[in-house]
Scaffold this motif. Structure first.
Motif, PDB file in Angstrom:
ATOM      1  N   ASP A  28       0.797  -1.232   0.000  1.00  0.00           N
ATOM      2  CA  ASP A  28       0.000   0.000   0.000  1.00  0.00           C
ATOM      3  C   ASP A  28       0.825   1.275   0.000  1.00  0.00           C
ATOM      4  OD1 ASP A  28      -2.430  -1.443   0.209  1.00  0.00           O
ATOM      5  OD2 ASP A  28      -2.238  -1.541   2.394  1.00  0.00           O
ATOM      6  N   HIS A  29       2.023   1.216   0.578  1.00  0.00           N
ATOM      7  CA  HIS A  29       2.834   2.424   0.757  1.00  0.00           C
ATOM      8  C   HIS A  29       4.199   2.284   0.088  1.00  0.00           C
ATOM      9  CE1 HIS A  29       0.276   2.730   4.646  1.00  0.00           C
ATOM     10  NE2 HIS A  29      -0.316   3.383   3.655  1.00  0.00           N
ATOM     11  N   ALA A  30       4.230   1.597  -1.040  1.00  0.00           N
ATOM     12  CA  ALA A  30       5.507   1.364  -1.724  1.00  0.00           C
ATOM     13  C   ALA A  30       6.036   2.624  -2.382  1.00  0.00           C
ATOM     14  CB  ALA A  30       5.347   0.262  -2.769  1.00  0.00           C
ATOM     15  N   GLY A  31       5.144   3.437  -2.951  1.00  0.00           N
ATOM     16  CA  GLY A  31       5.581   4.575  -3.755  1.00  0.00           C
ATOM     17  C   GLY A  31       5.477   5.909  -3.051  1.00  0.00           C
ATOM     18  N   ARG A  32       6.075   6.909  -3.687  1.00  0.00           N
ATOM     19  CA  ARG A  32       5.982   8.279  -3.150  1.00  0.00           C
ATOM     20  C   ARG A  32       5.861   9.300  -4.281  1.00  0.00           C
ATOM     21  NH1 ARG A  32      12.201   9.243  -0.937  1.00  0.00           N
ATOM     22  NH2 ARG A  32      13.148   7.632  -2.224  1.00  0.00           N
ATOM     23  N   ALA A  33       5.248   8.882  -5.373  1.00  0.00           N
ATOM     24  CA  ALA A  33       4.983   9.812  -6.464  1.00  0.00           C
ATOM     25  C   ALA A  33       3.910  10.817  -6.041  1.00  0.00           C
ATOM     26  CB  ALA A  33       4.531   9.051  -7.705  1.00  0.00           C
ATOM     27  N   VAL A  34       3.898  11.948  -6.729  1.00  0.00           N
ATOM     28  CA  VAL A  34       2.912  12.999  -6.483  1.00  0.00           C
ATOM     29  C   VAL A  34       2.353  13.439  -7.833  1.00  0.00           C
ATOM     30  CG1 VAL A  34       2.508  15.307  -5.522  1.00  0.00           C
ATOM     31  CG2 VAL A  34       4.160  13.774  -4.430  1.00  0.00           C
ATOM     32  N   PRO A  35       1.044  13.568  -7.959  1.00  0.00           N
ATOM     33  CA  PRO A  35       0.497  14.076  -9.224  1.00  0.00           C
ATOM     34  C   PRO A  35       1.109  15.427  -9.573  1.00  0.00           C
ATOM     35  CG  PRO A  35      -1.255  13.222  -7.826  1.00  0.00           C
ATOM     36  CD  PRO A  35      -0.016  13.230  -6.986  1.00  0.00           C
ATOM     37  N   SER A  36       1.414  15.625 -10.846  1.00  0.00           N
ATOM     38  CA  SER A  36       2.054  16.873 -11.256  1.00  0.00           C
ATOM     39  C   SER A  36       1.212  18.091 -10.906  1.00  0.00           C
ATOM     40  CB  SER A  36       2.336  16.833 -12.765  1.00  0.00           C
ATOM     41  OG  SER A  36       1.151  16.568 -13.506  1.00  0.00           O
ATOM     42  N   SER A  37      -0.101  17.932 -10.851  1.00  0.00           N
ATOM     43  CA  SER A  37      -0.987  19.050 -10.528  1.00  0.00           C
ATOM     44  C   SER A  37      -0.844  19.521  -9.088  1.00  0.00           C
ATOM     45  CB  SER A  37      -2.445  18.662 -10.790  1.00  0.00           C
ATOM     46  OG  SER A  37      -2.829  17.573  -9.963  1.00  0.00           O
ATOM     47  N   LEU A  38      -0.244  18.694  -8.210  1.00  0.00           N
ATOM     48  CA  LEU A  38      -0.098  19.048  -6.799  1.00  0.00           C
ATOM     49  C   LEU A  38       1.283  19.617  -6.476  1.00  0.00           C
ATOM     50  CD1 LEU A  38      -1.914  16.075  -5.021  1.00  0.00           C
ATOM     51  CD2 LEU A  38      -2.860  18.255  -5.807  1.00  0.00           C
ATOM     52  N   GLY A  39       2.203  19.624  -7.432  1.00  0.00           N
ATOM     53  CA  GLY A  39       3.544  20.145  -7.170  1.00  0.00           C
ATOM     54  C   GLY A  39       4.221  19.379  -6.045  1.00  0.00           C
ATOM     55  N   ASP A  40       4.856  20.112  -5.124  1.00  0.00           N
ATOM     56  CA  ASP A  40       5.507  19.451  -3.985  1.00  0.00           C
ATOM     57  C   ASP A  40       4.613  19.447  -2.750  1.00  0.00           C
ATOM     58  OD1 ASP A  40       5.600  22.061  -3.049  1.00  0.00           O
ATOM     59  OD2 ASP A  40       7.781  22.217  -3.073  1.00  0.00           O
ATOM     60  N   MET A  41       3.373  19.898  -2.894  1.00  0.00           N
ATOM     61  CA  MET A  41       2.384  19.921  -1.815  1.00  0.00           C
ATOM     62  C   MET A  41       2.822  20.794  -0.641  1.00  0.00           C
ATOM     63  SD  MET A  41       1.133  15.927  -1.865  1.00  0.00           S
ATOM     64  CE  MET A  41      -0.118  16.216  -0.622  1.00  0.00           C
ATOM     65  N   GLY A  42       3.824  21.643  -0.866  1.00  0.00           N
ATOM     66  CA  GLY A  42       4.319  22.478   0.214  1.00  0.00           C
ATOM     67  C   GLY A  42       5.123  21.727   1.251  1.00  0.00           C
ATOM     68  N   VAL A  43       5.618  20.564   0.863  1.00  0.00           N
ATOM     69  CA  VAL A  43       6.374  19.704   1.782  1.00  0.00           C
ATOM     70  C   VAL A  43       7.862  19.867   1.504  1.00  0.00           C
ATOM     71  CG1 VAL A  43       6.793  17.311   2.490  1.00  0.00           C
ATOM     72  CG2 VAL A  43       4.469  18.058   1.920  1.00  0.00           C
ATOM     73  N   PRO A  44       8.696  20.109   2.519  1.00  0.00           N
ATOM     74  CA  PRO A  44      10.136  20.277   2.309  1.00  0.00           C
ATOM     75  C   PRO A  44      10.759  19.040   1.678  1.00  0.00           C
ATOM     76  CG  PRO A  44       9.513  20.938   4.539  1.00  0.00           C
ATOM     77  CD  PRO A  44       8.310  20.281   3.937  1.00  0.00           C
ATOM     78  N   PRO A  45      11.803  19.217   0.856  1.00  0.00           N
ATOM     79  CA  PRO A  45      12.420  18.071   0.171  1.00  0.00           C
ATOM     80  C   PRO A  45      12.836  16.949   1.113  1.00  0.00           C
ATOM     81  CG  PRO A  45      13.262  20.134  -0.721  1.00  0.00           C
ATOM     82  CD  PRO A  45      12.428  20.505   0.470  1.00  0.00           C
ATOM     83  N   GLN A  46      13.385  17.296   2.287  1.00  0.00           N
ATOM     84  CA  GLN A  46      13.869  16.253   3.192  1.00  0.00           C
ATOM     85  C   GLN A  46      12.731  15.400   3.750  1.00  0.00           C
ATOM     86  OE1 GLN A  46      14.165  19.518   3.591  1.00  0.00           O
ATOM     87  NE2 GLN A  46      13.737  20.190   5.694  1.00  0.00           N
ATOM     88  N   ALA A  47      11.530  15.965   3.794  1.00  0.00           N
ATOM     89  CA  ALA A  47      10.402  15.216   4.340  1.00  0.00           C
ATOM     90  C   ALA A  47       9.984  14.070   3.430  1.00  0.00           C
ATOM     91  CB  ALA A  47       9.215  16.148   4.589  1.00  0.00           C
ATOM     92  N   TRP A  48      10.283  14.215   2.133  1.00  0.00           N
ATOM     93  CA  TRP A  48       9.930  13.140   1.207  1.00  0.00           C
ATOM     94  C   TRP A  48      10.806  11.911   1.396  1.00  0.00           C
ATOM     95  CZ3 TRP A  48       5.414  13.397  -0.988  1.00  0.00           C
ATOM     96  CH2 TRP A  48       4.839  14.654  -1.222  1.00  0.00           C
ATOM     97  N   GLU A  49      11.889  12.048   2.154  1.00  0.00           N
ATOM     98  CA  GLU A  49      12.749  10.910   2.473  1.00  0.00           C
ATOM     99  C   GLU A  49      12.309  10.212   3.747  1.00  0.00           C
ATOM    100  OE1 GLU A  49      15.069  10.075   0.304  1.00  0.00           O
ATOM    101  OE2 GLU A  49      14.505  11.817  -0.902  1.00  0.00           O
ATOM    102  N   ARG A  50      11.354  10.775   4.461  1.00  0.00           N
ATOM    103  CA  ARG A  50      10.915  10.238   5.752  1.00  0.00           C
ATOM    104  C   ARG A  50       9.768   9.237   5.584  1.00  0.00           C
ATOM    105  NH1 ARG A  50       8.769  14.465   9.361  1.00  0.00           N
ATOM    106  NH2 ARG A  50       8.905  12.784  10.900  1.00  0.00           N
ATOM    107  N   HIS A  51       9.475   8.566   6.682  1.00  0.00           N
ATOM    108  CA  HIS A  51       8.406   7.572   6.691  1.00  0.00           C
ATOM    109  C   HIS A  51       7.033   8.172   6.439  1.00  0.00           C
ATOM    110  CE1 HIS A  51       8.163   9.266  10.739  1.00  0.00           C
ATOM    111  NE2 HIS A  51       6.911   8.866  10.746  1.00  0.00           N
ATOM    112  N   ILE A  52       6.887   9.479   6.610  1.00  0.00           N
ATOM    113  CA  ILE A  52       5.584  10.091   6.393  1.00  0.00           C
ATOM    114  C   ILE A  52       5.177  10.033   4.919  1.00  0.00           C
ATOM    115  CG2 ILE A  52       5.798  11.607   8.395  1.00  0.00           C
ATOM    116  CD1 ILE A  52       6.368  13.928   6.463  1.00  0.00           C
TER     117      ILE A  52
END
Length: 255
Positions: A28-52
């Motif tokens: 269920d949580h294998a990927g971390r892609a984001v739809p292009s329409s949402l950009g980075d969702m206002g999330v800092p780059p380092q947060a995309w490396e975290r378990h969240i």
């Protein structure tokens, strides 16, 4: 306007079975892609490396395990920050405005239409793909396996001693058999419905696909520090590839 464009990936990635197999696996949580329409969702780059953002290490474990077992594996492609595909639509943590202390700006003050687009185009599309494959299988002839990983410590810093957790609801039998096999390996701390409890209130995939069909099922949670590199990922995949067939053989013997 649709959420996903033609340039965005499908919300699922299915690795087909190479042979007849008693296992169907999902992640269920294998990927971390984001739809292009949402950009980075206002999330800092380092947060995309975290378990969240995703279940660290579990995609690689799943790929190695699928390669060893030759079974079907269906992965969720999009980040759980976009929508958590192990939650029912409308669940309070389905589209989190804050995740483990990090504010998710792209999830703030969403309209019902925006929530509906994520549910229809990602959540339901992913589970429809799982349903399509399950409809082709005979009841009771396979084990439904859900793969996850968990953080080494809780939010407050309390360490989690389990190296692997076996989550179950309608099928405690499979978890008991697997726990005995893991503990026979020696030295492993195995959690029984730890670090989470599996039920229909806080999870979706296993109750929806396996619970309502009364299929044999097992949710496997591996601690993330143990599968943060290739060596750990391969070691855990090799262990599970060895033990899952033994579990299935024991279930068949005692049926």
């Amino acid at each position: 306007m649709p959420l996903l464009s033609a340039a965005d990936p499908l919300p699922y990635h299915s690795l087909p079975a190479r042979e007849e197999s008693p296992f169907v696996m999902i992640s269920d949580h294998a990927g971390r892609a984001v739809p292009s329409s949402l950009g980075d969702m206002g999330v800092p780059p380092q947060a995309w490396e975290r378990h969240i953002a995703y279940d660290i290490g579990i995609k690689e474990v799943g790929r190695h395990l699928q390669n060893a077992l030759g079974c079907l594996l269906i992965e969720q492609v999009y980040s759980r920050l976009v929508i958590d595909c192990n939650r029912t639509a409308g669940h309070p943590t389905s589209i989190p405005p804050v995740s483990d202390g990090t504010a998710i700006a792209g999830n703030q003050n969403l309209s019902q239409q925006e929530r509906y687009a994520r549910e229809e185009e990602i959540l339901h599309a992913y589970h429809d793909e799982i349903e399509r494959h399950l409809a082709q299988r005979d009841k009771g002839e396979f084990l439904f396996v859900s793969l996850h990983s968990f953080t080494p410590a809780m939010e407050g810093g309390e360490p989690r001693p389990w190296e692997i957790g076996l989550l179950h609801d309608h099928d405690p039998h499979s978890a008991r058999l697997m726990r005995a096999l893991l503990e026979a390996e020696g030295g492993l701390c195995v959690g029984d419905n730890q670090p989470y409890v599996l039920n229909s209130h806080n999870e979706y995939s296993v109750p929806y696909h396996a619970g309502r069909r009364q299929l044999p099922a097992l949710e496997i949670e591996i601690r993330q520090d143990l599968i943060s590199d290739d060596a750990g990922q391969r070691a855990w995949a090799e262990r599970l590839a060895r033990l899952l067939p033994l579990l299935w053989a024991q279930r068949k013997e005692r049926a």
